[in-house]
Design an enzyme around this catalytic site. Structure first.
Site, mmCIF file in Angstrom:
data_model
loop_
_atom_site.group_PDB
_atom_site.id
_atom_site.type_symbol
_atom_site.label_atom_id
_atom_site.label_comp_id
_atom_site.label_asym_id
_atom_site.label_seq_id
_atom_site.Cartn_x
_atom_site.Cartn_y
_atom_site.Cartn_z
ATOM 1 N N SER A 1 33.041 33.471 40.458
ATOM 2 C CA SER A 1 32.754 34.284 39.284
ATOM 3 C C SER A 1 31.463 33.837 38.608
ATOM 4 O O SER A 1 31.176 32.648 38.518
ATOM 5 C CB SER A 1 33.903 34.204 38.277
ATOM 6 O OG SER A 1 33.601 35.000 37.138
ATOM 7 N N LYS B 209 41.254 34.580 40.510
ATOM 8 C CA LYS B 209 40.009 35.319 40.286
ATOM 9 C C LYS B 209 40.296 36.768 39.913
ATOM 10 O O LYS B 209 39.643 37.345 39.032
ATOM 11 C CB LYS B 209 39.136 35.265 41.550
ATOM 12 C CG LYS B 209 37.884 36.152 41.505
ATOM 13 C CD LYS B 209 36.952 35.794 40.348
ATOM 14 C CE LYS B 209 35.566 36.398 40.484
ATOM 15 N NZ LYS B 209 35.504 37.843 40.595
ATOM 16 N N HIS C 283 41.399 36.789 36.369
ATOM 17 C CA HIS C 283 40.177 36.574 35.577
ATOM 18 C C HIS C 283 39.492 37.914 35.323
ATOM 19 O O HIS C 283 39.091 38.232 34.202
ATOM 20 C CB HIS C 283 39.243 35.620 36.327
ATOM 21 C CG HIS C 283 37.816 35.642 35.853
ATOM 22 N ND1 HIS C 283 36.948 36.671 36.161
ATOM 23 C CD2 HIS C 283 37.098 34.765 35.107
ATOM 24 C CE1 HIS C 283 35.767 36.443 35.613
ATOM 25 N NE2 HIS C 283 35.836 35.291 34.968
ATOM 26 N N ASN C 284 39.361 38.733 36.379
ATOM 27 C CA ASN C 284 38.694 40.018 36.232
ATOM 28 C C ASN C 284 39.501 40.991 35.388
ATOM 29 O O ASN C 284 38.938 41.811 34.665
ATOM 30 C CB ASN C 284 38.411 40.617 37.614
ATOM 31 C CG ASN C 284 37.256 39.937 38.311
ATOM 32 O OD1 ASN C 284 36.948 38.778 38.036
ATOM 33 N ND2 ASN C 284 36.614 40.632 39.224
ATOM 34 N N GLU D 187 38.817 40.088 31.998
ATOM 35 C CA GLU D 187 37.448 40.562 31.743
ATOM 36 C C GLU D 187 37.459 42.036 31.319
ATOM 37 O O GLU D 187 36.767 42.424 30.367
ATOM 38 C CB GLU D 187 36.625 40.375 33.013
ATOM 39 C CG GLU D 187 35.195 40.838 32.957
ATOM 40 C CD GLU D 187 34.525 40.695 34.309
ATOM 41 O OE1 GLU D 187 33.926 41.683 34.777
ATOM 42 O OE2 GLU D 187 34.614 39.600 34.909
#
Length: 490
Positions: free
Chosen positions: A132, A186, A189-190, A193
């Site tokens: 990232s 990940k 995480h997105n 986001e």
């Protein structure tokens, strides 16, 4: 012999390779299109100075593999899906038992589990590592989230700890857990986001259309917010975006448009948001795991509606709504929106971390949520100052049921929730969409109530039409009952 190999030299791959070489490690690079190998080598010569010799290019995959020291450590950065399987097919012809193969792309975690099993049949260790930070992070220090065999992680650890973003809390990487866990963390995480960006977009919209702030005032507000509890990469770039005049804009083919200093770039950007799929994956996984993720779901829906620009053009003139704006104290509104955004942000991270915990529990990954928070402190898109406090919350209680009940965050929301409620009420009153703020407030309020009468009614309805049974308040948990709601029921 090179210490590391990287295959796939699009922008992310080139930047990551240059980062590895710059940190003092020898690296071999290769690509399906030979011209990109030449480009990467030329960049190394221009950008790396005395470290340029650390990077060597190869146009033949077999020669590329031969250039690597054993056990070989090969990372590839290619488009998710079929290209990944093709890449694995290519390298399984050349790699040997004990070598490590690393996928650095955004991939559905179950695909990585499958691929790991396939590689292990030949004695090759497969790591799927979330990367990232975009192009800048890849070049200067990303957040790296590797999952797979621990032995494989230990082999690449000396390299990725130097290549990752560096913070006072340490390098922004750690061993996440078993196969698929790196992709999963990940992915979430997105998802966070998405929610974070939507909340910021809502804050901007409220201040612009209700508060009447112009771009210069908005840029100043977001710059001020970035000096305190909202300090983050996304708030920082928002201030810069708001202040940018309509210059330095290029076509996709590289042709520069004529500048116009009298207006701002943002005012010229079409309100049609795109997405690459990781937000959808996160919401899908949340549903599959039975974990509430309202903030991320609302953010994903907001992108879908935004992308449906033509339908909005048809429907907007046909749908009625409030027409009057209330008189407001501008400074109070700015403070209220700030507090509402912060509370929304806490809920978004709480939802994401709870999803990681549940997936980890079901798959025995043993993911450390505090470490996830720590490695997001730098390099990645959601990096934010308050992540160190999330790390501290899980250090205090690794089994914390929800971030909302950590003593510090609980107290903060208690002092800020009046602002949050005022903002959500205001948006409803004036007809301004704020889906993420509203969804996160509902999430908070549902957990704030020990009893949810509507949930009891829904379960009764399910029993009425489908004989799905229900539990009783006066009986032990887990005992199921069915009611003959009418004479037609059995």
């Amino acid at each position: 012999m090179a210490e590391f190999g990287l295959y796939g030299l699009a922008v992310m791959g080139q930047n990551f390779a240059l980062n590895v070489a710059e940190k003092g490690f020898s690296i071999s690079v290769c690509n399906r299109s030979p011209s990109k190998v030449d480009t990467c080598v030329e960049r190394a010569e221009k950008e790396l100075g005395e470290n340029a010799s650390n990077l060597k290019g190869y146009k033949d995959p077999a020669e590329f593999i031969k250039s690597l020291a054993k056990p070989r450590k090969v990372m590839f950065l290619v488009k998710a899906g079929a290209p990944v399987d093709a890449c694995i097919d290519l390298f399984l012809e050349h790699l040997e038992e004990g070598d490590v193969l690393i996928d650095g792309g955004n991939e559905w975690f179950e695909n990585s589990v499958r691929r790991g099993e396939r590689c292990s049949e030949k004695g090759i260790m497969y790591l799927a590592m979330g990367v990232s930070g975009g192009e800048e992070g890849a070049r200067n220090g990303p957040s790296l989230m590797p999952g797979g065999p621990r032995e494989a992680y230990d082999l690449i650890k000396p390299i990725i700890e130097k290549v990752a973003a560096q913070t006072e809390a340490g390098p922004c990487t750690t061993y996440i857990g078993g196969p698929g866990s790196g992709n999963y963390v990940k992915m979430v995480h997105n998802g966070i986001e998405y929610s974070d960006m939507e909340g910021i977009g809502e804050a901007y919209t409220i201040l612009k259309h209700v508060g009447g702030l112009d771009n210069e005032e908005l840029a100043k507000v977001f710059s001020e917010w970035n000096k305190a509890e909202l300090d983050s990469f996304l708030i920082e770039i928002t201030a810069k975006i708001l202040a940018k005049r309509d210059t330095d804009v290029y076509t996709d083919g590289g042709e520069k448009l004529e500048g116009n200093e009298s207006r701002y770039v943002l005012d010229m950007v079409l309100d049609r948001t795109g997405s690459k799929g990781t937000g959808r994956m996160t919401v899908q996984s949340a549903a599959e795991h039975g974990v509430a993720a309202g903030g991320m779901s609302a953010a994903l829906d907001a992108r879908y509606i935004a992308s449906d620009k033509d339908a909005r053009g048809i429907m907007a003139p046909m749908l009625d709504g409030p027409t009057q704006m209330p008189e407001l104290d501008k400074e109070q509104l700015i403070q209220d929106v700030r507090n509402a955004l912060y509370c929304t942000k806490i809920c978004s991270y709480a939802q994401g971390l709870n999803l990681i915990r549940e997936a980890s529990r079901q798959r025995d990954w043993n993911v450390d949520l505090g470490e996830c928070s720590r490695i997001w402190l730098g390099g990645c898109i959601i990096r934010a100052k308050f992540l160190h406090r999330i790390k501290e919350a899980y250090d205090r209680d690794p089994d914390l049921a929800n971030l909302l009940i950590d003593s510090e965050f609980k107290e903060e929301i208690a002092t800020k929730q009046k602002s949050w409620r005022r903002v959500v009420s205001l948006c409803a009153a004036v007809g301004l969409p704020a889906p993420s703020m509203m969804a996160c407030l509902s999430y908070y309020d549902q957990y704030r109530r020990e009893t949810l009468p509507g949930a009891a009614l829904v379960q009764a309805q399910r029993d009425f039409f489908g004989s799905h049974t229900f539990e009783r308040k006066d009986k032990p948990r887990g005992e199921m009952y069915h009611c003959r709601w009418t004479d037609k029921h059995f």
